[in-house]
Write an enzyme that holds these catalytic residues in place. Structure first.
Site, PDB file in Angstrom:
ATOM      1  N   ALA A 109       0.859  -1.191   0.000  1.00  0.00           N
ATOM      2  CA  ALA A 109       0.000   0.000   0.000  1.00  0.00           C
ATOM      3  C   ALA A 109       0.889   1.233   0.000  1.00  0.00           C
ATOM      4  O   ALA A 109       2.104   1.148   0.238  1.00  0.00           O
ATOM      5  CB  ALA A 109      -0.888   0.010   1.236  1.00  0.00           C
ATOM      6  N   LYS A 110       0.322   2.355  -0.268  1.00  0.00           N
ATOM      7  CA  LYS A 110       1.040   3.623  -0.096  1.00  0.00           C
ATOM      8  C   LYS A 110       0.003   4.719   0.045  1.00  0.00           C
ATOM      9  O   LYS A 110      -1.136   4.582  -0.409  1.00  0.00           O
ATOM     10  CB  LYS A 110       1.922   3.907  -1.325  1.00  0.00           C
ATOM     11  CG  LYS A 110       3.094   4.807  -1.024  1.00  0.00           C
ATOM     12  CD  LYS A 110       4.176   4.071  -0.265  1.00  0.00           C
ATOM     13  CE  LYS A 110       5.397   4.904  -0.027  1.00  0.00           C
ATOM     14  NZ  LYS A 110       6.538   4.078   0.408  1.00  0.00           N
TER      15      LYS A 110
END
Ligand code: NAD
Length: 441
Positions: free
Chosen positions: A123-124
């Site tokens: 994720a980011k």
């Protein structure tokens, strides 16, 4: 409206409103994954399952500024994959943040976690903002707004954020507090990179730089350059660059050039790092700017990449070594401290010239490895010592390095191609088992 109520600002100077400029990170990550998929003979449908971000969250973040006005910032979180475990990845505060950049970085996290054999997906996140224009209390309110907006979508078994560019342990402390406030839980494992007093881990701060230094040392040994003869160049003297320099100097390497946003310093006989660090510690913005010494001459951030050296460590920004300058790089090896510092146009040029690249998903994975240790400590209520953390980190990074090298040698491919192959293969097996389809056509 009462005077005590926040006013809606007439200016929107702090809101970064612009069209997405795209990102070479996303384009390059996609290119590397597709090349690996082709090599693995992966089914197209399965590749789509793997490649397509699982969830993309866009949030509006209204923040009361110190002068009583309200500004609305744009925030993002992309949960690229949870096939191997909860999504894992940092969030950054930067004016250039847009959905494409976050998508690209989220995808890189999937491959990085898989390559290091962590039980995580990728994720980011990020907020489009120039944090240097915010006071500390405005940054705290922005972080609380972001945490509250994401709270329904994250969790220690769902998606675990961490610091990235322009965010740090203090940011994570605010984030954790707000998350626990709105959810009414005690859940320190929901974020990593926290202050130690709030459940952070020993060694988290130095972990990315330590991993970069370790992979540089392993690579130097592989090409037969003794550490006490190695000449190192580091672009970027922030969290990653600083500790990479520290550990490489400790190992006996000669640091011949370093740089930050204000410019660089160069001495072919080796810089006086202790003296430079004293200067940085006393600089109001902790920069190299204004350093005066006969032991160093100035060098630009463009020229530093082209210096004759054994190891070049880009540890600042994406897109530094490109199709335009790759032919002039004189380093024997490149160790990618930053995410995406080498573009896909540069890769074949470097390979044809015999420049060996330790890819970002391997070289800078130390941070997420120790984030994993912090998460485990949070879930289990444990505290590990610095010695424990360092030993386990070194073992996991060395294992990953060796796995990549063996695969690259066996298949006659670059370290980046091997790293993506290993990472994709693990995710593909998980996807296949979950989807009950053939992983190979
Ligand atoms: P940071 O903000 O602490 O440091 C960035 C450094 O780059 C600073 O010295 C800054 O002055 C310098 N810089 C900025 N613009 C520059 C320019 N135009 N030219 C040269 N130098 C410039 O950030 P960081 O945490 O050290 O991250 C650096 C890179 O490493 C980023 O790509 C980040 O995504 C990546 N990374 C960081 C971590 C981590 O744990 N911090 C983990 C994995 C990857």
């Amino acid at each position: 409206m009462q005077e005590t109520q926040p006013r809606i600002s007439e200016t929107t100077t702090l809101i970064v409103e612009r069209e997405s400029q795209g990102s070479h990170l996303l384009r390059d990550a996609t290119a590397h994954v597709r090349a690996a998929a082709k090599r693995l003979g992966l089914d197209d449908g399965l590749l789509q399952v793997i490649e397509t971000p699982e969830r993309e969250i866009n949030v509006a973040l209204p923040v009361e500024m110190d002068d009583g006005t309200i500004h609305v910032f744009k925030g993002y979180r992309v949960q690229h994959s949870r096939l191997l475990g909860p999504a894992k990845g940092g969030f950054r505060y930067h004016p250039d943040v847009d959905i494409d950049e976050v998508r690209g970085l989220a995808s890189l996290m999937t491959w990085k976690c898989s390559l290091l054999n962590l039980p995580y997906g990728g994720a980011k996140g990020g907020v489009s903002v120039d944090p240097t224009r915010l006071s500390t209390s405005e940054q705290a309110r922005l972080t609380r707004a972001y945490a509250a907006a994401l709270a329904p979508f994250i969790g220690s078994r769902v998606d675990v954020p961490a610091p990235d560019v322009n965010t740090n342990d203090k940011t994570m402390g605010w984030f954790l507090d707000e998350y626990e406030r709105v959810t009414g839980t005690y859940d320190p494992a929901v974020v990593t990179g926290k202050p130690i007093a709030l459940g952070g881990s020993e060694g988290r701060g130095e972990s990315t730089g330590r991993g970069v230094a370790l992979t540089a040392k392993l690579m130097l040994a592989r090409v037969g350059i003794p550490l006490d003869e190695a000449r190192i160049v580091v672009q970027g003297y922030g969290k990653v660059g600083f500790d990479a320099v520290r550990f490489l100097e400790e190992a006996g390497c000669k640091i011949v050039a370093i740089s930050d946003v204000s410019g660089g310093l160069y001495n072919p006989d080796g810089l006086d790092i202790a003296r430079i660090n004293e200067h940085v510690a006393n600089h109001p913005k902790r920069l190299l700017e204004g350093y005066i010494g006969e032991d160093a001459e100035p060098i630009s951030n463009a020229d530093i990449l082209l210096l004759n050296c054994d190891a070049l460590i880009p540890a600042a920004l994406e897109g530094q070594i490109t199709g335009a300058n790759a032919a002039f790089v004189r380093a024997r090896i490149i160790v990618e401290g930053a995410n995406g510092p080498t573009t896909s146009e540069a890769d074949p040029i470097l390979a044809s010239r015999g420049v060996l690249v330790v890819p970002d998903i391997l070289a800078n994975a130390g941070g997420v490895v120790v984030s994993y240790f912090e998460w485990l400590q949070g879930l289990q209520g444990q505290r590990w010592t610095l010695a424990d953390v360092r030993e386990r980190l070194d073992t996991m990074m060395t294992d990953a390095f060796n796995t990549v090298v063996v695969r690259a040698d066996a298949e006659g491919i670059t370290l980046r191609q091997a790293a993506f192959l290993i990472a994709l293969e693990r995710v593909a097996i998980a996807a296949q088992l979950r989807w009950h389809v053939a992983a190979r056509s």
